[in-house]
Design a protein around this motif. Structure first.
Motif, short mmCIF file in Angstrom:
data_model
loop_
_atom_site.label_atom_id
_atom_site.label_comp_id
_atom_site.label_asym_id
_atom_site.label_seq_id
_atom_site.Cartn_x
_atom_site.Cartn_y
_atom_site.Cartn_z
N GLU A 18 0.83 -1.14 0.04
CA GLU A 18 -0.10 -0.21 -0.22
C GLU A 18 0.86 1.20 -0.05
O GLU A 18 0.33 2.32 0.11
N PHE A 19 2.23 1.25 0.05
CA PHE A 19 3.03 2.38 0.05
C PHE A 19 3.49 2.66 -1.36
O PHE A 19 3.39 1.71 -2.16
N SER A 20 3.98 3.84 -1.46
CA SER A 20 4.22 4.42 -2.80
C SER A 20 6.01 4.28 -3.12
O SER A 20 6.31 4.64 -3.93
N SER A 21 6.56 4.13 -1.85
CA SER A 21 8.03 4.11 -2.11
C SER A 21 8.40 2.91 -1.21
O SER A 21 8.10 2.78 0.04
N ARG A 22 9.47 2.19 -1.48
CA ARG A 22 10.10 1.06 -0.57
C ARG A 22 11.37 1.78 -0.17
O ARG A 22 11.87 2.75 -0.68
#
Length: 1023
Positions: free
Chosen positions: A638-642
């Motif tokens: 659900e995140f936009s960056s790792r």
């Protein structure tokens, strides 16, 4: 907001991609919104492409900090990072709340001043008017008396790298400060009981603001000089000798600044402030102790004057104001105009007044961007006296939200997520300023009338979120009412114990590459200049601090914030040293995000977005109308960056790596940092309020786009045995002949193909067609005068290497043309057939021209009228004979029913006209063989109608007996196409021409000019 004036330019020659591997995806405006996903494997595969070029954008602290467009909103650039392989020190992090770097003493003004105005314009500081230290010239409340008023305007330059002073333009030799005084003018109009009007220039308690309109780079540096305007509004002026009282002035002075130098001051009675509501006397009293603020809102600029007090020159009485007046500034000349466009009036009264009437207060403008990307502007107000007797002080903080039309809406409880009143210590004469989503209020006095004089040694500092709501210093479940940290000693030295000071904020700049780290990376410099001491006397003191930068030990940070990058010129240099558009292949960015373990925030995230354009990469308008687009670096969560390397490719996002929509010249990216995510759009409480995600570096993966070249592959106009045009075949191709570059589509825009025609009647000599030079000029209606017809083609349908038929979908360029006396709805030709253009008997020369206005960005336009390797136009010459039919002796004879059917038509055409002349007709003139070709289609009279010739075609009368007709029997390849669908049909064989065609390629005469008649307004080409 921090804005620099240097455009970041990246010009890279082709080379093998090195291991940096960073890339930023970029598209032009109006592509449907899409979340772009990551495909690191494709990025790795691209590393083996010889033509792929790596363009690192931001990595070091200096790089993140510099360039036109850089803006920090609740974030700072730190020297953090560098602990990850492939990364240099420098990162974008969430800003600490309330904390400041120490203030230090930094020299003196040329003369002591208090109750003065201070503005900054780029790197230039101006100290305006105010009160000077004359003995016994201050009353018991420390208020200046007339003899101490000044009209000086001191100016100095700041070195944005080191924060030191440099000589201002016009400064005397050996000094750093210049002085360009205010101009003498009418301070108070004619009033009853006064020897007026009062002329002068000296004043104190002025309201000041500035507007930056242009910058000019300083050679050999990373910073620029600035130009713009300074506004000096109202003030306390000397009317004692004329009226017996010290009074307020409504005057507005405007100073023009060019590259840091004041070139002049002007006044205009039409700019004077209007009467304050509630004042019933006829005069206009003006204001003193008000606040002036300039706000840029969307594409408009507004000047606000908030509160203040007035002194009546008739009887010396005073009145406190809660009014807000505002006007619009014309940035081109600095002049004022009514926000609603009304004439005869400059100022507009805001519909709602301030929450309370104030003077000697502080007001500052700040800007914010929320998670949706919507920009908000607001004015924060605090402090000041609430009555004319100076016995009560305002401790509350108010917010005025700025609408697109300039109207202010007041918010009396501007806290985030609560309904608390925000209260700081009530003070008068405090100086307010803002930077990067942080709000500051410096010094001031807590003394009221009759109390001992004093000045405070402190700076209040707070922070707001993306909705302009102030953030609590401590998260204790909502009970905390602390929003501002009171920075005192040792952060604020005792020498900064001042009231009625002025503060100027100057954006910092990085050193040139190779010159070492800047003294204060990504700091803005704040200068406190002059003021009133604890004894109530003017001071010369100057203090300085650095704003921004990171404190890694911060225990409390903003819950979210935005970073806006510089504007990047991403064009690539070719072997000739010329700049070409760059095709963006991918984006990489590196982060450090702690979501697990102790002192972590499990929902922390970082969202990167971008926008791009083909416009010149020099100013904000380069991106006007261009959408921001989000990138998804971690599509499996659900995140936009790792945490670590993130990669996004064009192919994964759009499925078409060859689309020219990704060929651009200029880009900007922005990053939204979230401390612990959101719940229903509001920041989620953080487990570690001092934690922050870190953006470590960003870059591009690019290559030079393919080229395009449009040219004609076939152009035939054939005739049948009777001389009628029976076949038309025009084909074009887009093919770029460069072994080092591929071809690409002709673009996403529409372009014209036109037929230029020279015509002369049969009785005249053959015309000579002169084609226009390319790109052709037009008068705004997108027409070439020699072209009676046009065809629109979508560039993206002209694929590389494929032949396109331009035989259907032609439309009339004019609605009253000699060659097209009848046209159909939508400007269509008869039967949608281009052969109908040649229905009038006469001589023709015809040329086809591709993209006459150079709508498509081609490598070569010299062959747009000919074959690929030729610069000569292809011109087809032919003659259409007049078609006549002889009258019969028995026109009503009954046909033999037993006779076999006969063919139609019943016309008996001949190769040349054979009708017997009417013996009663006037003699026909013999053409002069030496006559020059006609240049006007209607230059000679048409022949008289022969009563023995009977028309058999319903359209024939429109040609006035010059009817030649056309033969629509043979099928034309693509002849049924429309101008929105250049489909590729199955080709029938071309009919064998049965009349000789004369072909010329040496035009020499003037172009023919058709009778335009009433124009048909065509759809404009998207450029």
């Amino acid at each position: 907001m921090l804005a620099f004036t240097t455009v970041r330019t990246l010009v890279w020659r082709f080379r093998r991609l090195f291991a940096f591997g960073l890339a930023l995806l970029l598209v032009v405006a109006l592509i449907p919104q899409v979340a772009v996903r990551a495909d690191q494997e494709v990025v790795r595969q691209n590393l083996d492409d010889e033509d792929v070029v790596s363009q690192p954008l931001d990595d070091t602290a200096n790089e993140f900090a510099s360039g036109l467009g850089v803006s920090l909103q609740r974030v700072v650039v730190s020297n953090d990072g560098g602990d990850v392989p492939g990364d240099e020190p420098g990162a974008v992090v969430l800003a600490p709340i309330g904390q400041m770097r120490p203030w230090t003493s930094f020299g003196n003004l040329p003369a002591a001043r208090t109750n003065h105005g201070v503005v900054a314009l780029g790197r230039h500081i101006f100290v305006i008017a105010g009160a000077a230290p004359l003995e016994d010239q201050f009353d018991d409340d420390g208020v200046a008396t007339p003899a101490s008023f000044t009209d000086s305007v001191f100016s100095v330059n700041v070195n944005p790298i080191l924060g030191g002073f440099e000589a201002a333009p016009g400064a005397p030799e050996g000094t750093t400060w210049a002085n360009t005084p205010l101009v003498t003018g009418e301070l108070i109009p004619q009033q009853l009981g006064c020897v007026a009007p009062v002329q002068g220039s000296r004043r104190s308690d002025v309201a000041t603001a500035s507007l930056l309109t242009a910058t000019q780079p300083v050679p050999g540096t990373t910073y620029s000089n600035a130009s713009g305007f300074i506004y000096v509004v109202g003030g306390r002026v000397d009317s004692f000798s004329a009226c017996g009282y010290i009074a307020s002035t409504p005057q507005v002075q405007i100073g023009r600044v060019e590259n840091g130098r004041i070139t002049g001051w002007t006044t205009n009675p039409a700019h004077n402030l209007p009467r304050i509501p509630g004042v019933t006397t006829a005069f206009v009293p003006g204001v003193q102790g008000a606040q002036a603020v300039v706000v840029r809102r969307d594409n408009r600029v507004f000047l606000y004057v908030l509160g203040g007090s007035t002194v009546n020159v008739s009887d010396g009485s005073g009145r406190l104001s809660d009014a807000v007046f505002f006007t619009e500034i014309n940035p081109s000349n600095g002049q004022l105009r009514h926000p609603d466009g009304q004439t005869g009036s400059i100022w507009k009264l805001n519909p709602t007044p301030m929450p309370t009437a104030l003077f000697d207060h502080a007001a500052v403008w700040s800007r914010a961007t929320g998670q949706t990307g919507a920009m908000r502007d607001g004015i924060f107000v605090t402090g000041g006296f609430t009555n004319m007797s100076r016995t009560a002080l305002n401790p509350r903080v108010y917010l005025a939200e700025v609408a697109s039309n300039g109207v202010l809406t007041w918010v009396t409880r501007p806290g985030d997520g609560d309904n608390n009143q925000i209260v700081i210590e009530g003070r008068s004469g405090l100086a307010g300023f803002a930077y990067g989503g942080q709000i500051y209020f410096l010094g001031g006095s807590t003394a009221t009338a009759g109390a001992a004089r004093n000045a405070e040694q402190s700076v209040f500092a707070g922070s707001h979120n993306g909705q302009l709501r102030l953030l609590r210093l401590f998260d204790d479940g909502g009970d905390s009412r602390e929003y501002f940290l009171n920075n005192q000693a040792p952060i604020v030295p005792d020498s900064l114990r001042l009231a009625y000071s002025g503060v100027a904020v100057v954006p910092a700049a990085p050193r040139l590459p190779g010159d070492g780290p800047a003294a204060e990376v990504n700091a803005a410099w704040a200068f406190a200049l002059g003021g009133s001491t604890d004894q109530g006397q003017p001071a010369t003191r100057i203090h300085r601090t650095a704003l921004g930068g990171d404190d890694s030990a911060a225990s409390l940070r903003s819950t979210e914030g935005w970073y806006y990058s510089a504007f990047y010129d991403v064009r690539l240099s070719n072997e000739d040293g010329e700049d070409d558009l760059a095709r963006i292949l991918a984006v990489n960015w590196m982060t450090s995000i702690s979501r697990t373990g102790p002192n972590s925030n499990p929902n922390a995230d970082l969202i990167i977005e971008f926008r791009a354009t083909r416009r010149v990469c020099t100013a904000d308008f380069a991106f006007e109308g261009v959408e921001w687009r989000a990138l998804d670096g971690d599509p499996d969560s659900e995140f936009s960056s790792r945490s670590g390397v993130n990669a996004v490719t064009l192919r994964e996002a759009f499925g078409d790596e060859d689309s020219e929509e990704f060929d651009v010249s200029c880009l900007q990216y922005r990053v939204y940092l979230s401390q612990n995510g959101t719940i229903d759009g509001a920041p989620r409480p953080a487990a570690n309020p001092g934690g922050t995600p870190r953006l470590l570096n960003v870059g591009l993966l690019t290559r030079r786009p393919g080229g395009r070249d449009l040219f004609i592959t076939k152009f035939e106009i054939n005739q049948n045995a009777q001389g009628q045009v029976n076949y038309f075949d025009l084909r074009i191709k887009n093919e770029y002949r460069d072994p080092e570059r591929t071809s690409q589509t002709a673009g996403v825009q529409e372009f014209f193909v036109i037929l230029c025609v020279a015509y002369a009647p049969l009785e005249q000599q053959r015309p000579t067609l002169t084609v226009p030079s390319l790109p052709a000029e037009h008068d705004g209606s997108w027409r070439v005068p020699c072209a009676p017809v046009y065809r629109l083609i979508r560039g993206d349908q002209v694929a590389p290497g494929e032949e396109v038929f331009v035989n259907g979908g032609w439309r009339a360029n004019f609605d009253n043309h000699l060659l097209l006396p009848t046209i159909l709805a939508g400007n269509q030709l008869t039967n949608n057939d281009i052969r109908s253009l040649f229905s009038r008997a006469g001589h023709y020369e015809v040329a086809a021209i591709i993209d006459p206005f150079s709508t498509i960005d081609e490598e070569n336009i010299a062959n747009n009228m000919g074959f690929q390797t030729s610069t000569e136009p292809i011109i087809r010459s032919f003659t259409v004979p007049r078609i006549v039919i002889a009258a019969t002796a028995t026109p009503t004879a009954t046909p033999d029913p037993n006779a076999p059917p006969t063919a139609t038509p019943t016309r008996t055409p001949t190769a040349t006209p054979t009708a017997t002349p009417d013996p009663n007709a006037p003699p026909t003139a013999t053409p002069d063989p030496n006559a020059s070709p006609t240049a006007t289609l209607t230059a000679s009279p048409l022949p008289t109608r022969d009563p023995n010739v009977v028309p058999v075609d319903p359209d024939r009368d429109a040609f006035d007996d010059d009817y030649g007709g056309f033969d629509d029997t043979p099928e034309i390849p693509g002849g049924n196409d429309t101008d929105g669908d250049p489909a590729q049909p199955n080709l029938p064989p071309s009919p064998t021409p049965t009349a000789t065609l004369a072909v010329t390629v040496t035009p020499t005469a003037d172009p023919t000019q058709p009778d335009e008649g009433n124009r048909v307004y065509l759809p404009l080409v998207s450029r």
